[in-house]
Design a protein around this motif. Structure first.
Motif, PDB file in Angstrom:
ATOM      1  N   ALA A 184       0.827  -1.209   0.000  1.00 21.40           N
ATOM      2  CA  ALA A 184       0.000   0.000   0.000  1.00 21.40           C
ATOM      3  C   ALA A 184       0.859   1.255   0.000  1.00 21.40           C
ATOM      4  CB  ALA A 184      -0.936  -0.002   1.196  1.00 21.40           C
ATOM      5  N   LYS A 185       2.016   1.171   0.654  1.00 22.14           N
ATOM      6  CA  LYS A 185       2.829   2.391   0.762  1.00 22.14           C
ATOM      7  C   LYS A 185       3.395   2.810  -0.596  1.00 22.14           C
ATOM      8  CE  LYS A 185       6.869  -0.229   2.189  1.00 22.14           C
ATOM      9  NZ  LYS A 185       8.069  -0.295   2.986  1.00 22.14           N
ATOM     10  N   TYR A 186       3.434   1.873  -1.555  1.00 18.46           N
ATOM     11  CA  TYR A 186       3.838   2.277  -2.904  1.00 18.46           C
ATOM     12  C   TYR A 186       2.625   2.632  -3.781  1.00 18.46           C
ATOM     13  CZ  TYR A 186       8.288   0.146  -1.653  1.00 18.46           C
ATOM     14  OH  TYR A 186       9.445  -0.165  -1.022  1.00 18.46           O
ATOM     15  N   ILE A 187       1.585   1.802  -3.620  1.00 22.79           N
ATOM     16  CA  ILE A 187       0.475   1.915  -4.560  1.00 22.79           C
ATOM     17  C   ILE A 187      -0.325   3.193  -4.354  1.00 22.79           C
ATOM     18  CG2 ILE A 187      -1.737   0.881  -5.244  1.00 22.79           C
ATOM     19  CD1 ILE A 187      -0.390  -1.847  -4.771  1.00 22.79           C
ATOM     20  N   ILE A 188      -0.640   3.525  -3.098  1.00 22.04           N
ATOM     21  CA  ILE A 188      -1.489   4.697  -2.864  1.00 22.04           C
ATOM     22  C   ILE A 188      -0.811   5.997  -3.319  1.00 22.04           C
ATOM     23  CG2 ILE A 188      -2.616   6.093  -1.059  1.00 22.04           C
ATOM     24  CD1 ILE A 188      -3.326   3.309   0.224  1.00 22.04           C
TER      25      ILE A 188
END
Lengths: 138, 398, 258
Positions: free
Chosen positions: A4-8
């Motif tokens: 999530a820390k990359y995707i968002i």
């Protein structure tokens, strides 16, 4: 969610990127005033039709004039015109820069009609003009 | 399986970066062409197709490499080719991509390319060529990828995949035939106007394509230890030899027809190619090089004792590739447009920008090939536990 | 000398235009070439035919007359003057051997041997360029004219490979910087499209003969091959005429009277 820390942040960056043009043009006026011919009152069709459909009309003209040899356009009032971008349209709208370009530039379209078609039936030389001398041709 | 392409040795990345840089360099020249037009090429009013279209016709041949493996494998259950088939199919993908690239860079108005579909014109061979090339690309991607996936999961490929593989064999014949028909049906182009054109396309494709495949496979065997098996390599070499014999034979048929009939139009281009015409000798050295290499490679490839020695085989194959490239990737187009419709000679040789744009496309093909072969070989490593040079299981049928 | 002739033609054109030239003079910035704009009424009296064709009295042609016709055509249609192998030709001259290579001429009469023949698109009955064009950018009109739709051309040059007569030229570069005698009433072309003679379809549409026919002063006869009583059929009945490369099977509509 995995990663999530990359995707968002990725999604946020993507959204920001695609909305840059919207932000850039926010609050700007799109009031385009093309200069109309002074010596003519009526175009081949009503203003609204021309605004909405001039490109379709030109497209129909080019196909019917070149391919079917039908070179006369009869408008909704029964008046006859020659199907010709340079000779009919630009014969009246004498200044392309003050008519066509004003709208086209504002909305960011760049039709390549004028790569071939002349910008007025009284034009003196091609654009770009002929080179002096006989060089070129590789 | 795509992730296999993302991890690799420095050599793998080095290759990709090298090809990428070449492609960027060529792209610079392509931009130059897009700005100035095809004026940067050596083509002219009379020789209106040149190096680009010639590379396209040659690469159509390379795309055939898969057929010479798939046909024996599926039609004659020749299992030895099992390991190589995927390489052939992936080479075909790279070759067809390059074919399309060469057509795009040859167009005067590439942005209007889709007009070919919008105004589909069945009486134009170019329309059919587009259809068969796209079809062949699609078939090879689908069949290659699905069977590799099946292999990875240790399953038999689905039935439809086998059906499509068989379709692709027949389809491959169509890409040569239609590409040959592109030029074989033009009146007034004597060198093109021959009924054996399609047959010549097939013969030269079936020797040159597998020859390039075999050379690349030998290279890969040396670099990675991936071994498709000696039997497969030897059998492929035999196929190449036969096809090259047929190719030379068909060319001799052309020479006989032209010179025995003594028809001026048919003789003129051949005379231009081999001895020069009207003071133009540009292609003469190339043609005699092709003759020497073409006959020379047969001397090496025909005797089994020489052919089965790897260094001799490599030399023979390189000679074959150069010879067939001169014949089809240079002389066929230029000879077809010479003499011109006024029976005079307009000389043509590709210019540097033209060659650099071609380098861009070849580099693109190289990248596609490297990535796809990397995936194929990695999958093998994974399934067969790292033992790449494993001997194929016995129990053969031919 | 060439430019002198051109100047002379300009003068001739201006004086010939009469009323038209006077009207343009009123507008102020018109070049000498352009006549009055055709009106819708002009287009209503266009010429019609079953199959347009041309007969060439080749003996009447001198290099000067060919140059005159060529200049008239190339000026009318904004054909650029590009020197060298990438030149654009709608109308040009060639020797007997170049024009009729399949005749393999030998022991020719001296005047034929040294004659220059005017060449242009043959507007074939079975045009190969039309058959090969993948976008129908080149097509045949019902009246036989082999026409180009430049809007549709993708520049694949297949038609140039197909044409056995070398009648087609490709715009390898932007043609505009090479247009010396500019006609503002006719479009130019853009880079990357093929072009050729179109039998002055735009002039036939307003009831005018092709400009080369006008310039040739009787050496070119233009008319309806489908009409037995037309001038051209009469000329062809009375004179022996040949066509270029009949063995190519395209059946040219341009006939050469030797």
């Amino acid at each position: 969610m995995y990663n999530a820390k990359y995707i968002i942040p990725g999604i946020l960056f993507f959204l920001a990127l695609i909305f840059v043009p919207v932000g850039y043009n926010m609050g700007k006026s799109f009031d385009v005033k093309p200069e109309l011919p002074k010596d003519q009152k009526d175009c081949i069709e009503d203003v609204q039709v021309m605004r909405d459909k001039h490109m379709q009309i030109l497209n129909d003209w080019r196909n019917s004039a070149v391919r079917d040899g039908e070179r006369i356009y009869v408008n909704s009032k029964g008046k006859k015109y020659v199907k010709s971008l340079t000779n009919t349209c630009l014969g009246c709208h004498k200044d392309k820069a003050k008519f066509c370009d004003r709208c086209h530039d504002t909305v960011g379209v760049n039709p390549y009609c004028f790569d071939c078609h002349n910008i007025t039936p009284n034009q003196k030389s091609p654009i770009p003009p002929a080179q002096t001398g006989e060089e070129g041709g590789h | 399986m795509l992730e296999k392409a993302l991890k690799g040795s420095p050599r793998y990345w080095g290759t990709l970066i090298g090809l990428g840089l070449l492609m960027l360099l060529g792209m610079g020249f392509w931009l130059y062409q897009l700005v100035h037009g095809l004026v940067i090429t050596g083509m002219s009013r009379d020789v209106s197709w040149g190096f680009y279209i010639a590379q396209f016709t040659y690469l159509v041949g390379v795309a055939a490499s898969a057929v010479m493996l798939v046909l024996p494998y599926y039609f004659h259950h020749y299992k030895q080719f099992a390991k190589m088939i995927i390489l052939g199919e992936f080479l075909a993908i790279a070759a067809v991509s390059m074919c399309m690239g060469f057509i795009v860079v040859d167009l005067g108005q590439p942005q209007r390319m889709l007009n070919v579909m919008i105004n589909a014109t069945p009486h134009s061979m170019l329309f059919w060529d587009m259809c068969v090339l796209m079809g062949y690309l699609f078939l090879n991607i689908l069949v290659g990828w699905t069977s590799l996936q099946a292999f990875k999961n240790d399953m038999a490929p689905p039935h439809w995949c086998k059906v499509l593989a068989i379709v692709s064999v027949i389809w491959a014949f169509s890409i040569h035939t239609v590409t040959a028909f592109l030029i074989a049906g033009l009146p007034g182009r004597h060198y093109f106007l021959t009924a054996v054109m399609a047959a010549r396309f097939l013969a030269s494709a079936f020797c040159a394509g597998p020859a390039i495949l075999l050379l690349l496979t030998l290279l890969v065997r040396k670099l990675t230890g991936f071994d498709p098996g000696d039997k497969a390599l030897k059998r492929l070499a035999v196929i190449i030899t036969y096809a090259m014999c047929v190719n030379v034979f068909l060319y001799l048929c052309e020479l006989f027809t032209a010179f025995y009939s003594n028809m001026p139009g048919h003789i003129a281009p051949i005379r231009f190619l081999f001895s020069g015409l009207d003071g133009h000798y540009e292609l003469v050295p190339f043609m005699w090089t092709a003759v020497v290499l073409g006959l020379g490679c047969l001397v090496i490839l025909i005797p089994t004792s020489i052919r089965e020695k790897t260094p001799a085989l490599v030399l023979g194959l390189i000679m074959l590739v150069i010879s067939t490239w001169i014949d089809k990737g240079l002389a066929l187009m230029i000879g077809g447009f010479t003499p011109n419709p006024f029976e005079t000679v307009t000389s043509y040789l590709p210019t540097v920008p033209e060659l650099m744009v071609s380098v861009m496309i070849f580099a693109l093909g190289g990248i596609i090939l490297t990535v796809l072969w990397k995936i194929a070989i990695e999958v093998r490593v994974e399934v067969e536990g790292g033992n790449l040079s494993m001997v194929p299981p016995p129990a053969e049928s031919e | 000398m060439k430019s002198n002739r051109r100047e002379f033609l300009k003068l001739a054109a201006v004086s010939a235009m009469g009323v038209g030239a006077a009207r343009l003079g009123f507008l102020g910035d018109a070049p000498a070439f352009a006549g009055p704009l055709p009106t819708a009424a002009d287009f209503e009296k266009g010429f019609k035919a079953k199959h347009w064709g041309m007969a060439v009295f080749s003996a009447k042609f001198t290099p000067e007359l060919i140059e005159k016709c060529r200049t008239a055509c190339h000026t009318e249609h904004n054909v650029p003057d590009i020197p060298g192998k990438k030149q654009i030709k709608w109308f040009w001259g060639a020797s007997y051997h170049e024009a009729f290579p399949t005749e393999q001429g030998q022991f020719l009469s001296e005047d034929v041997e040294h004659r220059e023949f005017p060449l242009l698109c043959n507007h074939c009955e079975q045009p190969m360029c039309v058959r090969v064009c993948p976008t129908q950018a080149t097509f045949q009109r019902p009246d036989g004219i082999v026409m180009m739709d430049f809007h549709r051309c993708i520049g694949c040059r297949y038609c140039m490979a197909g044409c056995p007569f070398g009648a087609r030229s490709f715009n390898f570069q932007d043609p505009r910087p090479f247009i010396h005698n500019f006609n503002p009433h006719y479009p130019t072309r853009m880079r990357g499209v093929v072009e050729k003679c179109d039998f002055c379809a735009e002039r036939l549409a307003i009831g005018k003969l092709p400009v080369c026919v006008e310039a040739a002063g009787g050496a070119l006869v233009f008319g309806d091959l489908g009409d037995e009583n037309s001038d051209i059929r009469k000329v062809l009945r009375e004179h022996f005429a040949i066509r270029r490369k009949p063995d190519a099977g395209t059946s040219p509509s341009v006939y050469y009277i030797l």
